[in-house]
Design an enzyme around this catalytic site. Structure first.
Site, mmCIF file in Angstrom:
data_model
loop_
_atom_site.group_PDB
_atom_site.id
_atom_site.type_symbol
_atom_site.label_atom_id
_atom_site.label_comp_id
_atom_site.label_asym_id
_atom_site.label_seq_id
_atom_site.Cartn_x
_atom_site.Cartn_y
_atom_site.Cartn_z
ATOM 1 N N HIS B 73 0.764 -1.251 0.035
ATOM 2 C CA HIS B 73 0.017 0.007 0.000
ATOM 3 C C HIS B 73 0.681 1.337 -0.093
ATOM 4 C CE1 HIS B 73 -3.784 2.142 0.980
ATOM 5 N NE2 HIS B 73 -3.015 3.077 1.556
ATOM 6 N N HIS B 136 -10.501 2.366 -2.083
ATOM 7 C CA HIS B 136 -10.801 2.038 -0.643
ATOM 8 C C HIS B 136 -11.684 0.776 -0.738
ATOM 9 C CE1 HIS B 136 -10.474 3.983 3.532
ATOM 10 N NE2 HIS B 136 -9.356 3.984 3.090
#
Lengths: 272, 793
Positions: B73, B136
C-alpha cells in the site's frame, strides 16, 4: 443607509459550508459581507457591528442530536444577549437550510410570541427519508410582511435547489391546524413547494422534496425580519447555476435567488 | 531450546524487543505473522541483516514502522519492483509505462506530478488544479459505510496535502448484483445490497458534510465484485501556485493537527495488501477507521488559512501507515532526520502502546512542518477553528529517525534503510481468454431488447444515488451530473472554480470491467478512450489522466500478466492522445473466497473548458435538428451489455484506433468551439441505441434514426449496429442553420447524418433494410431506465 455602508455578517462554525457562495451573492450586489467564525465574535467582535446576520447552510457541529440544535443552543448560551438585541432592533436575520434549522431550534422562528424558550416547530427527517439534492419550484405566499421577499410579487413561482435530509417542516400534530392559521394571520408564510405552473405540491414527492407540512419551504417571524428557508438562494443566483441554461437561447443574467438578497438590501437601505 | 522471540523491556508502558538476531527463517515469518507486519522471508531477512549490523535487536516500534513503510500500500512494491514477462524483465511497471508516457509527452502545464499526495496541473497562470483518486476496496468490504466515508476523507486530505482547497469529489463504485442469491454467499462475505447501501451512504455523508460537491462518478455491477467491492474516491482541488510550499528543513517543528489518535485503523495498509478471507471481518475490523467529516472541515479551514499566510514549510496527510509514513516520507523527501515524542500525540483513550500510536490510521489528521518562528501563529489559527494541534517533534539534519516515548528511545532507524526495501521479482504470464464469439439469431423485436437494455443495472439510471450526494454546494457546478427534469446522464461535470474567470474544469471517467474479462489491454485502452471522449463531449480539452488499478493477487502470474498488459495500453494510448498521467493508485490483492476481482482499471480525465458558457449538455434541444453520428461502428460486441443481456460474453472486445480517434476528438472540440453542436453524448454501454434514448428523453423530444446511414464495417445485423460498443463515437445534435458549417468542418472525417430530433415523443429507428426496428415511447424508455435502481440506497 447607503448600499455600500451595509455590513452583512455570515456566521460560521465547524461544519458550516455554504458561507463562501452566500458572501459572493451579497458582494455581487455591492454590500459588505464578511464571513465570521463564532469564536471570533465571542473573543473580539460583536454581532452588533453588522446590519444583517446570516446563518448559512452546512452541517453545524455535524448536526448531531438534531440538525441545527447544537449551534442554536451555543448561540443562546454564548451570544444570547447580542442576538436578542439584534432581533429587538429589527435587524434582519436570514437562515438558509442548516441556518433555517438553527433559527427554528433557537426559537426565533416561527416566533409567534417573540423568541420562544423551546422550538415551536421542527425540521424533521425527510419523507421519503434520505438526503435529496434537486431543483424545486417555490410559490411566493407572502403578502408583504417578509422583508426578504418584498421585491417578489405574491404568487410568483421561483426556482431554487434544495439539498438536505432534514427539511420536513412540521408543527406538533395536535396544534398544526391552529398554528398554520396563525402563520396565515401574521403573514408568516413565505414559500411553499409547488409545480412549475404554480399548483401546490400537496405533499407529492419530489415536487415537495421532504414531505413538509402544507408544502412549507420557508417562513418568517411575525415582524417579517427573520426568515428561514430550506432551498438555497445562493445556488440560484447566477444564470449559469440554473439547471437548464444549456437549453436556452437566452438567459437572464441572474437566477431567482437574487431576489431574496436584493429584497434584504432594499429593506436595509430604506429602514436604517 | 529455541530463543524467546519477544522480550518485554522494563518500562512503565508496553514495549517489546524482538529477537530477530537469534530467529530462524521460520521464526522470521512467525514474527511477521504474529505482529501483522505483512513482510515475507526476503524482507524479514533484510531487516535482520540491518539489525545485525547494528548489533542489537529491533523494538516492536521499529519493526512496525518498517512493516508499514514496506507494505504494498505504501511502497507499491508490485509497480516499483521487477517483473519477468515474456522473456524480458520489466524494471518497475510505473517507470516503464505510466511515468514514461508523461515524461515523453512532457507538457508544460504539468506543475507537479507523481511527487506528492496528489498531481497538480496548471489551471491558469495563477492557479493550479490538484487531483487524486484513491481506492478504498478492502475497508469497504469489511465495513461499507466507514470504509467508503474514510475513503472520501482520505482523498480529500490528499488534496489538502498539496495545499489545495477541495472543489469537487468523484466516486466510482463496483458492486455485486443487488439480487445476488443469499444462499450462494460464502461465510464472511456481505450481501451486495448491504454493501451498496453502506458505501453510498458513507460517500454521501462525508462529501455532504464537508460541503464538497460530488459531481462525477459511475456504478458498475459485476459478479466478481460480490466478494471484492470496488470503491474509488476522487477529489479535485484548487491552489494559488505561488502559495505551494515544499521546503521543510532541519529545525522545522513537526505539528500534528486534527483528530485524536486511537486504535481505529491499525494495520490498514497491511490489511489492504492481503486477500480478503472469511476471517477478515473479525481480524481486520480494527483496520477500518472511523469517519468524522466535521473534524476534517475545520482542519481544512485552518490549513487553507495557514497556506494563504505562508506559515508552514511542508504538509502531508496521515493516511496509510499513519504517523510512520507521514513522518518518514517527509524526512526522506527533505533529506532530514526526525525526532518524535510519541507521548505528545493526543489520544482518544489511554492505553495505546507506542507502536500503535505510531502506525494508527485514525482519520482527519494532517502533519505540518512549521519553521519555529511561525509556530505560535499556526497553533492560534488551529485554535480559532476548534482544531487540536500539537507539537510532536522536529526535523533534524542527521537523516536518522528517532522516536521517544516518555523519555525512552523506542526507535532509531536510518531513513535511507527505511526507504530501501529489497526489490521484489515477480513472474507474469499472459494468456488470452478463451471465449468464443457466440452465434445467435437476430431478434425480431429490438424495441423490447432496447427496453431491457435500458433497465440493465450498468446502464440504468443512477439518479437515486446521485441525488443523495450534494452536487451543487459551493454554487460552482455549471454542468451537473443529471441533466434536465428527466435527469439525463451528462458525460462529464464542469466546475467554474474562480469568481472572476469563465474558465472551467471538466471531470469525467472511463471504466470497462466487462472488457477486462476478455483482454486487459483493450480494456485499458477503452477506459482511456471513454474517459477522454466523455470529457470532450462537454467541451473539455488539454486532458490529464489518472490511473486506478483494482486487480487480484499479483503473486499469481496470470493476474500480474494482465496487469502488465493494461499498463502497456496505458503507455500506448496516453502517448497517442497526448494525455499524460499525473497521479494514480493501485489496489492489488482483491481476492475473496469467491475468487479474484475482474481486472478493473478506472481512468479519470481532468480537462479544461476555456469558457464554461460554451459547455454542451447531452439532452436534445429542438425538434427538426439533425442528429449525426461521429466515428465508425465495428462488430465489437465482446463484453458488451447486449451480449450480457443474453448471458454471453464473446471475444470481439472494442479496440481503439488511435489516429482516427484523435481526429474524431479534435473535430468534436472544434465544432463545440464554433458553437455548432447543441447536444453531444458519447456512445458507451449499450451503444447507439442507449445513447439515442438517453438524449431523447433527457431533452423531452423524440428521435428518428436510420441505421443504413451509420458508417460501419462488417456489420449486417441491426442489433449489432445498434448495440455495438465501438469506442471513439459520439451522437451530436446540430441545428438546421449550422449544418452546412458543421459538415464542412467534418469533411474527411468519419461521420454521418443519421436522423433528426422529432416532436413526437418516440424513438423510431429504421433498420438496414429500411424496416422499423425500434419504435418506443420515450416514457417507456424512461421508465425502464429509471425503475431498476429507483429504490436507491
Amino acid at each position: 443607509m447607503k448600499r455600500e455602508e451595509i455590513k452583512v455578517c455570515i456566521l460560521r462554525v465547524g461544519g458550516t459550508n455554504c458561507d463562501a457562495e452566500t458572501r459572493r451573492a451579497f458582494q455581487e450586489l455591492g454590500v459588505q459581507a464578511e464571513v465570521v467564525h463564532v469564536n471570533d465574535v465571542v473573543k473580539r467582535r460583536s454581532l452588533l457591528e453588522f446590519n444583517a446576520l446570516v446563518f448559512p447552510g452546512g452541517f453545524s457541529y455535524g448536526d448531531y442530536v438534531r440538525a441545527g440544535a447544537i449551534w442554536a443552543k451555543w448561540m443562546l448560551a454564548k451570544l444570547g444577549g447580542e442576538l436578542k438585541t439584534f432581533v429587538e432592533e429589527n435587524r434582519p436575520i436570514l437562515g438558509i437550510c442548516n441556518g433555517f434549522q438553527v433559527l427554528v431550534e433557537t426559537g426565533l422562528l416561527p416566533g409567534f410570541d417573540g423568541i420562544s424558550p423551546y422550538p415551536e416547530a421542527a425540521l424533521a427527517t425527510n419523507l421519503p427519508p434520505g438526503y435529496n439534492c434537486r431543483w424545486v419550484y417555490l410559490r411566493h405566499e407572502n403578502n408583504g410582511k417578509c422583508v426578504f421577499t418584498r421585491k417578489i410579487p405574491k404568487g410568483k413561482v421561483l426556482r431554487m435547489p434544495v439539498a438536505h435530509s432534514e427539511g420536513r417542516f412540521m408543527f406538533a400534530k395536535e396544534k398544526e391546524k391552529r398554528l398554520l392559521e396563525r402563520l396565515y394571520e401574521n403573514d408568516q408564510l413565505v414559500f411553499r413547494y409547488c409545480h412549475r405552473n404554480g399548483d401546490y405540491a400537496n405533499g407529492s414527492f419530489p415536487t415537495n422534496p421532504n414531505g413538509s407540512f402544507h408544502d412549507i419551504a420557508g417562513i418568517c417571524n411575525p415582524e417579517g425580519t427573520i426568515f428561514g428557508l430550506m432551498p438555497h438562494p445562493e445556488r440560484a443566483f447566477y444564470w449559469w447555476q440554473q439547471p437548464d441554461w444549456t437549453r436556452q437561447q437566452w438567459m437572464p443574467q441572474y437566477g431567482d435567488g437574487k431576489l431574496i438578497f436584493e429584497s434584504l438590501i432594499d429593506y436595509l437601505i430604506e429602514k436604517f | 531450546m529455541t530463543a524467546r522471540l519477544f522480550i518485554r523491556r522494563k518500562t512503565s508502558f508496553p514495549l517489546f524487543e524482538v529477537n530477530l538476531l537469534e530467529a530462524t527463517d521460520e521464526q522470521l515469518l512467525e514474527i511477521s505473522r504474529e505482529m501483522g507486519l505483512g513482510l515475507n522471508v526476503q524482507e524479514m531477512t533484510a531487516v535482520r541483516e540491518y539489525f545485525r549490523s547494528r548489533g542489537r535487536n529491533p523494538t516492536d516500534v521499529e519493526l512496525q514502522t518498517i512493516g508499514q513503510t514496506w507494505s504494498e500500500h505504501c511502497f507499491h512494491k508490485t509497480f516499483k519492483g521487477k517483473i519477468k514477462f515474456n522473456g524480458k524483465t520489466i524494471d518497475s511497471l510505473f517507470k516503464t509505462y505510466i511515468r514514461k508516457a508523461t515524461a515523453e509527452i512532457n507538457p508544460n502545464w504539468c506543475f507537479s506530478v507523481f511527487e506528492d499526495n496528489a498531481g497538480i496541473v496548471k489551471f491558469d497562470e495563477k492557479y493550479g488544479i490538484a487531483i487524486k483518486v484513491e481506492t478504498h476496496n478492502h475497508p469497504s468490504a469489511v465495513e461499507p459505510f466507514g470504509g467508503a466515508a474514510t475513503g472520501v476523507g482520505g482523498v480529500i486530505r490528499d488534496v489538502l496535502g498539496v495545499w489545495a482547497d477541495p472543489v469537487a469529489c468523484t466516486d466510482v463504485l463496483g458492486f455485486g448484483p443487488l439480487n445476488y442469491d443469499y444462499e450462494k454467499l460464502p461465510s464472511g462475505v456481505k450481501h451486495p445490497k448491504y454493501v451498496y447501501m453502506g458505501v453510498v451512504a458513507g460517500i454521501g455523508s462525508y462529501g455532504n458534510n464537508m460541503g464538497i460537491p460530488t459531481v462525477n462518478g459511475a456504478i458498475y455491477f459485476d459478479e466478481s465484485y460480490v466478494g471484492n467491492v470496488v470503491v474509488y474516491c476522487g477529489c479535485v482541488g484548487l491552489l494559488p501556485l505561488e502559495k505551494f510550499r515544499r521546503n521543510a528543513k532541519p529545525g522545522d517543528i513537526i505539528v500534528l493537527a486534527g483528530g485524536k489518535t486511537g486504535r481505529d485503523g491499525i494495520h490498514g495498509v497491511t490489511f489492504a495488501s492481503a486477500e480478503l478471507t472469511e476471517k477478515s471481518e473479525e481480524v481486520s475490523r480494527p483496520a477500518v477507521q472511523i469517519a468524522n467529516p466535521i473534524e476534517e472541515e475545520k482542519l481544512k479551514r485552518g490549513i487553507i488559512k495557514i497556506r494563504d499566510l505562508e506559515l508552514a514549510s511542508a504538509i502531508t496527510d496521515l493516511g496509510g501507515g499513519g504517523l510512520s509514513s507521514a513522518v518518514g516520507e517527509t524526512a526522506k523527501r527533505f533529506n532530514c532526520g526526525a525526532v518524535v515524542e510519541l507521548e505528545k500525540v493526543p489520544l482518544k483513550y489511554p492505553g495505546l502502546a507506542p507502536w500503535e500510536i505510531y502506525i494508527s490510521e485514525s482519520q482527519e489528521r494532517m502533519l505540518l512542518s512549521v519553521p519555529p518562528e511561525n509556530l505560535k501563529r499556526v497553533l492560534e489559527i488551529f485554535e480559532g477553528e476548534d482544531v487540536e494541534a500539537t507539537v510532536i517533534g522536529r526535523y533534524t539534519d542527521d537523516k536518522i529517525l528517532r522516536i521517544y516515548y516518555q523519555g525512552e528511545k523506542v526507535a532509531e532507524l536510518e531513513i535511507s534503510f527505511l526507504f530501501k526495501p529489497p526489490k521484489t521479482l515477480k513472474i507474469a504470464k499472459y494468456k488470452p481468454a478463451e471465449f468464443e464469439e457466440p452465434s445467435f439469431p437476430e431478434p425480431s423485436d429490438l424495441t423490447e431488447t432496447l427496453l431491457k437494455l435500458m433497465a440493465s443495472p450498468n446502464i440504468a439510471s443512477k439518479e437515486s444515488v446521485i441525488r443523495t450526494y450534494d452536487h451543487e454546494v459551493k454554487g460552482n457546478t455549471v454542468l451537473k451530473p443529471l441533466q434536465g427534469e428527466n435527469a439525463g446522464p451528462n458525460d462529464a461535470a464542469i466546475i467554474k472554480p474562480l469568481e472572476d474567470s469563465w474558465k472551467g474544469i471538466a471531470v469525467s471517467c472511463g471504466m470497462n470491467p466487462s472488457y477486462g474479462k476478455i483482454d486487459s489491454y483493450w480494456m485499458a485502452a477503452s477506459a482511456i478512450d471513454e474517459a477522454i471522449r466523455n470529457n470532450v463531449a462537454v467541451g473539455g480539452r488539454r486532458i490529464a489522466l489518472l490511473d486506478n488499478f483494482t486487480w487480484g493477487n499479483p503473486e499469481k502470474p496470470e493476474r500480474l500478466g494482465s496487469l502488465v498488459r493494461a499498463c502497456e495500453a496505458c503507455y500506448d494510448f496516453a502517448k497517442t492522445f497526448d494525455t499524460p498521467f499525473i497521479s494514480g493508485k493501485d489496489s492489488l490483492y482483491n481476492e475473496s473466497p469467491l475468487g479474484p476481482v475482474t481486472p478493473t482499471l478506472l481512468i479519470t480525465a481532468l480537462g479544461i473548458v476555456p469558457d464554461v458558457r460554451s459547455a454542451v449538455s447531452m439532452d436534445v434541444k429542438a425538434p427538426g435538428d439533425t442528429i449525426y453520428i461521429v466515428g465508425k461502428t465495428f462488430q465489437e460486441l465482446g463484453g458488451s451489455e447486449y451480449y450480457k443481456l443474453n448471458g454471453l460474453i464473446g471475444k470481439t472486445v472494442p479496440k481503439v484506433r488511435g489516429d482516427q480517434a484523435k481526429e474524431t476528438f479534435k473535430a468534436v472540440t472544434e465544432a463545440i468551439d464554433l458553437g455548432l453542436i447543441k447536444a453531444c453524448h458519447d456512445l458507451s454501454e449499450g451503444g447507439l441505441g442507449v445513447a439515442a434514448a438517453e438524449m431523447a428523453f433527457a431533452g423531452g423530444y423524440g428521435m428518428k434514426l436510420d441505421l443504413r446511414r451509420v458508417p460501419r464495417e462488417n456489420l449486417s445485423r441491426n442489433d449489432f449496429v445498434l448495440f455495438s460498443e465501438s469506442n471513439s463515437r459520439f451522437l451530436v445534435e446540430v441545428s438546421e442553420k449550422a449544418r452546412e458549417e458543421f459538415e464542412k468542418l467534418m469533411e474527411g472525417r468519419v461521420y454521418a447524418a443519421i436522423g433528426e430530433v422529432a416532436k413526437v415523443p418516440r424513438l423510431i429507428i429504421r433498420g438496414l433494410k429500411g424496416e422499423i426496428v425500434v419504435d418506443a415511447l420515450l416514457s417507456d424508455l424512461l421508465q425502464s431506465w429509471k425503475q431498476t435502481l429507483s429504490k436507491g440506497a
